[in-house]
Design an enzyme around this catalytic site. Structure first.
Site, PDB file in Angstrom:
ATOM      1  CB  SER A  26      -0.948   0.004   1.203  1.00 33.15           C
ATOM      2  OG  SER A  26      -2.022  -0.880   0.983  1.00 33.15           O
TER       3      SER A  26
ATOM      4  CE  LYS B 257      -4.417   1.395  -0.792  1.00 34.26           C
ATOM      5  NZ  LYS B 257      -4.557   0.386   0.236  1.00 34.26           N
TER       6      LYS B 257
ATOM      7  CB  SER C  92      -4.583   1.210   3.949  1.00 38.98           C
ATOM      8  OG  SER C  92      -3.698   0.807   2.939  1.00 38.98           O
TER       9      SER C  92
END
Length: 396
Positions: free
Chosen positions: A66, A69, A121
């Protein structure tokens, strides 16, 4: 480019000879000690200058979970409108992994969805954002890779906006450090990732969503102000953190690190302890011997030993060049030994260029959109509170 005059000026301490009033300030350590982490790859960067202070296996492309992101957020901020309402598609709702539990057809402002993306997330949020800003997930991924190329991230390639394991989706510790330094200079991004908890309007009920940041560094480390956690079964534990102390912001990156919280504290301590940020030149300072002034400040992290190795060169532009006609009179370049570490424009002392805003029109508009979106949420919460009061009054 043609130069009317090229002159090398050797500066001792950079103080009285070239830039009047400049001080390098105190340094902490002449020779930084070794730094060790448990990560497969790691990097530490000074955000202001972009200087990599530490790197281990930093150019190796790896799965990043993640941490993806970070790019998703900054691309959405750069290309989207924060007050837009983002509608959740079937594809977004069905996205596996971490989630903010968006429902089919649910609408949320892009700003609030970015909070869900970075604090919780949410893979559903990542997909919804990508579809809204890029027209499709594939279109948004194109924008992500376009931004990576623009930033010179040579060991990075994106296949999706959320970071779930996929062949051909990767980055490196050094690239992530550079990306984070770029993103943290965006005020909206910096505000989002430094937020510990965010209340977001809930269209399905009278109580608000509450997003608590998964980044424990915000409460574990003094001055911590970001950035993003990550984990998949193949990437394992990944973390990007940032902290600001005495006006200096550092960002640390670890990929595949079983003890990342401790390692990030060590990395940040090491950076602040060995590479303090020095203001080498300040905007508006006079250049000794010339009717010129420094056009913007220049700061750089230096060890004690390095602070004695800085030299400068003043390059003056020919009066017939375009830059000269736009008000620039030259460049003040800074070198550490033979490596150029930075440069700033120089102007006439009374130049109107000194009064121009430093933020771009796009950045200014993004801040306006941010404030509008926040005010809209505040009005919504006020209306919700009033509704609850009336419900209580007339319940019986």
């Amino acid at each position: 480019m043609y130069f009317k005059k090229l002159q090398r000026i050797t500066v001792i301490g950079l103080l009285a000879v070239l830039v009047a009033g400049t001080s390098l300030g105190p340094a902490v350590s002449a020779n930084p000690g070794p730094l060790h982490t448990n990560a497969k790859a790691s990097a530490l960067i000074d955000v202001e200058s972009g200087r990599l202070l530490y790197s281990n296996n930093g150019d190796t492309s790896m799965r990043i979970a993640s941490l993806t992101k970070i790019m998703t957020a900054i691309v959405a901020i750069d290309h989207g409108k924060l007050t837009d309402m983002v509608k959740t598609s079937k594809r977004a709702v069905g996205k596996e992994g971490s989630s903010i539990y968006l429902q089919l057809g649910e609408e949320m402002s892009l700003l609030n969805m970015l909070y869900g993306l970075m604090l919780r997330s949410g893979n559903d949020a990542a997909t919804a954002i990508a579809e809204h800003v890029g027209g499709s997930e594939e279109g948004f991924v194109h924008l992500m890779n376009e931004k990576a190329a623009f930033l010179g991230l040579k060991h990075t390639q994106f296949k999706n906006p959320h970071g779930l394991d996929e062949e051909g989706h990767y980055s490196s510790a050094n690239d992530l450090a550079k990306l984070t330094a770029y993103a943290l200079k965006n005020d909206v991004f910096a505000e989002i990732v430094s937020t510990r908890e965010k209340k977001v309007p809930n269209p399905h009920d009278k109580w608000a969503y509450s997003y608590t940041n998964k980044n424990k560094m915000l409460s574990m480390y003094e001055g911590a102000d970001g950035v993003k956690t990550g984990y998949t079964k193949k990437a394992l534990r990944c973390l990007v953190s940032s902290a600001t102390r005495q006006g200096q912001q550092l960002a640390a990156v670890t990929i595949n690190d079983r003890d990342d919280w401790l390692d990030h504290r060590k990395m940040l301590d090491w950076g602040f302890g060995n590479y303090p940020l020095h203001e080498i030149a300040a905007k508006g300072q006079l250049i000794a011997g010339y009717p010129l002034t420094v056009g913007q400040s220049f700061k750089y992290p230096l060890t004690e030993q390095e602070s004695h190795d800085i030299r400068s060169r003043l390059v003056l532009y020919d009066a017939n060049t375009l830059r000269y006609s736009l008000g620039e009179r030259g460049l003040l370049e800074w070198y550490m030994k033979n490596d150029r570490i930075g440069a700033v424009p120089v102007y006439d002392v009374a130049s109107g260029r000194l009064k121009l805003p430093t933020a771009s029109p796009k950045a200014q508009q993004t801040l306006v959109d941010f404030k509008m979106a926040v005010k809209h949420d505040e009005r919504g919460r006020l209306a919700g509170t009033i509704s609850k009061i009336f419900d209580a009054l007339f319940k019986y």
